[in-house]
Design a protein around this motif. Structure first.
Motif, PDB file in Angstrom:
ATOM      1  N   ASN A  23      10.488   9.298  -7.659  1.00 50.34           N
ATOM      2  CA  ASN A  23       9.735   8.089  -7.265  1.00 50.34           C
ATOM      3  C   ASN A  23       9.054   7.387  -8.436  1.00 50.34           C
ATOM      4  N   LYS A  24       9.673   7.457  -9.601  1.00 51.79           N
ATOM      5  CA  LYS A  24       9.050   6.856 -10.790  1.00 51.79           C
ATOM      6  C   LYS A  24       8.853   5.354 -10.634  1.00 51.79           C
ATOM      7  N   VAL A  25       9.857   4.694 -10.083  1.00 54.97           N
ATOM      8  CA  VAL A  25       9.783   3.235  -9.960  1.00 54.97           C
ATOM      9  C   VAL A  25       8.740   2.831  -8.925  1.00 54.97           C
ATOM     10  N   VAL A  26       8.758   3.502  -7.773  1.00 52.47           N
ATOM     11  CA  VAL A  26       7.776   3.188  -6.722  1.00 52.47           C
ATOM     12  C   VAL A  26       6.354   3.381  -7.245  1.00 52.47           C
ATOM     13  N   LYS A  27       6.130   4.487  -7.938  1.00 52.10           N
ATOM     14  CA  LYS A  27       4.795   4.768  -8.474  1.00 52.10           C
ATOM     15  C   LYS A  27       4.357   3.714  -9.483  1.00 52.10           C
ATOM     16  N   SER A  28       5.318   3.231 -10.277  1.00 55.67           N
ATOM     17  CA  SER A  28       4.988   2.211 -11.278  1.00 55.67           C
ATOM     18  C   SER A  28       4.689   0.863 -10.615  1.00 55.67           C
ATOM     19  N   VAL A  29       5.460   0.527  -9.583  1.00 51.91           N
ATOM     20  CA  VAL A  29       5.234  -0.746  -8.883  1.00 51.91           C
ATOM     21  C   VAL A  29       3.879  -0.751  -8.193  1.00 51.91           C
ATOM     22  N   LEU A  30       3.535   0.371  -7.561  1.00 52.24           N
ATOM     23  CA  LEU A  30       2.283   0.455  -6.808  1.00 52.24           C
ATOM     24  C   LEU A  30       1.109   0.954  -7.641  1.00 52.24           C
ATOM     25  N   ASN A  31       1.402   1.447  -8.862  1.00 50.38           N
ATOM     26  CA  ASN A  31       0.367   2.044  -9.713  1.00 50.38           C
ATOM     27  C   ASN A  31      -0.372   3.136  -8.951  1.00 50.38           C
ATOM     28  N   CYS A  32       0.413   4.035  -8.376  1.00 50.89           N
ATOM     29  CA  CYS A  32      -0.144   5.083  -7.518  1.00 50.89           C
ATOM     30  C   CYS A  32       0.680   6.358  -7.664  1.00 50.89           C
ATOM     31  N   GLU A  33       0.013   7.483  -7.885  1.00 49.14           N
ATOM     32  CA  GLU A  33       0.697   8.764  -8.024  1.00 49.14           C
ATOM     33  C   GLU A  33       0.889   9.465  -6.679  1.00 49.14           C
ATOM     34  N   GLY A  41      14.469   5.817   9.125  1.00 45.66           N
ATOM     35  CA  GLY A  41      15.833   6.256   8.858  1.00 45.66           C
ATOM     36  C   GLY A  41      15.858   6.980   7.522  1.00 45.66           C
ATOM     37  N   LEU A  42      16.756   6.581   6.616  1.00 48.10           N
ATOM     38  CA  LEU A  42      16.811   7.171   5.284  1.00 48.10           C
ATOM     39  C   LEU A  42      16.018   6.357   4.258  1.00 48.10           C
ATOM     40  N   CYS A  43      15.444   5.258   4.698  1.00 48.08           N
ATOM     41  CA  CYS A  43      14.606   4.434   3.821  1.00 48.08           C
ATOM     42  C   CYS A  43      13.150   4.877   3.926  1.00 48.08           C
ATOM     43  N   THR A  44      12.358   4.493   2.944  1.00 48.08           N
ATOM     44  CA  THR A  44      10.923   4.774   2.969  1.00 48.08           C
ATOM     45  C   THR A  44      10.167   3.486   2.691  1.00 48.08           C
ATOM     46  N   LEU A  45       9.200   3.178   3.547  1.00 51.78           N
ATOM     47  CA  LEU A  45       8.386   1.980   3.390  1.00 51.78           C
ATOM     48  C   LEU A  45       7.020   2.354   2.833  1.00 51.78           C
ATOM     49  N   HIS A  46       6.680   1.775   1.687  1.00 52.88           N
ATOM     50  CA  HIS A  46       5.379   1.980   1.059  1.00 52.88           C
ATOM     51  C   HIS A  46       4.597   0.668   1.100  1.00 52.88           C
ATOM     52  N   GLN A  47       3.312   0.756   1.379  1.00 56.65           N
ATOM     53  CA  GLN A  47       2.476  -0.442   1.381  1.00 56.65           C
ATOM     54  C   GLN A  47       1.168  -0.171   0.664  1.00 56.65           C
ATOM     55  N   SER A  48       0.715  -1.161  -0.071  1.00 57.30           N
ATOM     56  CA  SER A  48      -0.510  -1.020  -0.841  1.00 57.30           C
ATOM     57  C   SER A  48      -1.165  -2.386  -0.986  1.00 57.30           C
ATOM     58  N   GLU A  49      -2.384  -2.393  -1.457  1.00 51.94           N
ATOM     59  CA  GLU A  49      -3.087  -3.645  -1.710  1.00 51.94           C
ATOM     60  C   GLU A  49      -3.783  -3.550  -3.063  1.00 51.94           C
ATOM     61  N   GLY A  51      -6.001  -5.937  -5.718  1.00 49.57           N
ATOM     62  CA  GLY A  51      -6.693  -7.188  -6.020  1.00 49.57           C
ATOM     63  C   GLY A  51      -6.519  -8.233  -4.941  1.00 49.57           C
ATOM     64  N   GLY A  52      -6.534  -7.799  -3.678  1.00 52.41           N
ATOM     65  CA  GLY A  52      -6.362  -8.731  -2.577  1.00 52.41           C
ATOM     66  C   GLY A  52      -4.930  -9.100  -2.290  1.00 52.41           C
ATOM     67  N   ARG A  53      -4.009  -8.470  -2.986  1.00 47.10           N
ATOM     68  CA  ARG A  53      -2.591  -8.770  -2.799  1.00 47.10           C
ATOM     69  C   ARG A  53      -1.881  -7.615  -2.106  1.00 47.10           C
ATOM     70  N   LYS A  54      -1.211  -7.922  -1.013  1.00 45.33           N
ATOM     71  CA  LYS A  54      -0.465  -6.905  -0.281  1.00 45.33           C
ATOM     72  C   LYS A  54       0.902  -6.718  -0.931  1.00 45.33           C
ATOM     73  N   ILE A  55       1.233  -5.472  -1.244  1.00 43.61           N
ATOM     74  CA  ILE A  55       2.532  -5.161  -1.844  1.00 43.61           C
ATOM     75  C   ILE A  55       3.282  -4.210  -0.916  1.00 43.61           C
ATOM     76  N   SER A  56       4.462  -4.630  -0.492  1.00 45.40           N
ATOM     77  CA  SER A  56       5.323  -3.793   0.343  1.00 45.40           C
ATOM     78  C   SER A  56       6.559  -3.414  -0.465  1.00 45.40           C
ATOM     79  N   VAL A  57       6.851  -2.121  -0.494  1.00 46.89           N
ATOM     80  CA  VAL A  57       8.008  -1.630  -1.244  1.00 46.89           C
ATOM     81  C   VAL A  57       8.879  -0.792  -0.321  1.00 46.89           C
ATOM     82  N   VAL A  58      10.135  -1.189  -0.188  1.00 48.56           N
ATOM     83  CA  VAL A  58      11.093  -0.411   0.594  1.00 48.56           C
ATOM     84  C   VAL A  58      12.000   0.322  -0.374  1.00 48.56           C
ATOM     85  N   GLU A  59      12.041   1.619  -0.231  1.00 48.62           N
ATOM     86  CA  GLU A  59      12.893   2.451  -1.088  1.00 48.62           C
ATOM     87  C   GLU A  59      14.149   2.817  -0.311  1.00 48.62           C
TER      88      GLU A  59
END
Length: 245
Positions: A23-33, A41-49, A51-59
């Protein structure tokens, strides 16, 4: 739908394609370990916020030779898990060791991912070379050269994700987001529309254009000052008089 820069809030939707090991890329995008993604299913949905910005990442799942048909279904579905569609797609190509030669299978799988999502996806894609520790510049250049075809299709947009002793995880995160924001800005905030949605929009647009054209024609027929009508009528009257004489 316009998307503001990372300094201005709003929303950012991203899909990650390819093998994102550890999950190196996901962690870098979200700045979260410590990730707490939701399995769909086989996908994983990550969500974070941030600085007031919602970031959704589908792996999306990486390519699996044992279950190719299932993987294809999941890749196609992945772009629908961050509605109405992702602003950017990161196509991950791993660079594992200094002596690691570019994998033909990995490149073929990457091209397959692109073809599954239609040619429209190219203008929303950044090729991401995810490097393990100790990978040198020569190994990275080999992989960049091997991915030449994919890079050309994606407007030569790529980013090298590599840990650095002089950069903190936050700095790596900011550099990656800056590259993504640049792509979103270039596309004027437009996002990739999943094929089913795209076809529906196309059908509605065609239907709307047909209705508009029919209304124009009807208005032309109903207009008593229609020049073409009077021209035809006058011509008919003149012809009648000539025939009479």
């Amino acid at each position: 739908m316009a998307t503001k820069s990372s300094q201005g809030g709003s929303e950012l939707r991203i899909v990650i394609l390819g093998n994102d090991e550890e999950n190196k890329v996901v962690k870098s995008v979200l700045n979260c370990e410590n990730l707490t993604g939701e399995k769909v299913g086989l996908c994983t949905l990550h969500q974070s916020e941030r600085g007031g910005r919602k970031i959704s990442v589908v792996e999306a799942p990486g390519w699996d030779r044992l279950r190719p048909d299932r993987i294809k279904e999941e890749i196609v579905r992945s772009v629908s898990l961050c509605p109405p569609g992702p602003h950017a797609l990161l196509l991950v190509i791993p660079v594992k060791t200094p002596s690691d030669e570019p994998s033909v299978g990995e490149m073929n799988a990457s091209e397959m991912h692109m073809r599954l999502l239609s040619e429209r996806v190219r203008k929303h894609t950044i090729v991401l070379f995810a490097c393990d520790d100790g990978v040198d510049q020569q190994a990275i250049q080999k992989h960049i050269h091997s991915a030449e075809k994919i890079l050309e299709e994606c407007g030569r947009r790529f980013h090298v994700l590599q840990k650095s002793t002089c950069e903190s995880p936050s700095q790596i995160h900011e550099l990656l987001l800056k590259k993504i924001d640049s792509l979103v800005e270039k596309n004027h905030g437009d996002f990739f529309k999943p094929q089913a949605n795209y076809e529906l929009i196309e059908q509605k647009t065609e239907a709307s254009e047909t209705v508009t054209e029919l209304r124009k024609r009807r208005g032309s027929m109903d207009n008593p000052f229609n020049c073409e009508f009077y021209s035809t009528k006058a011509t008919a009257a003149l012809t009648f008089r000539l025939l009479k004489h």
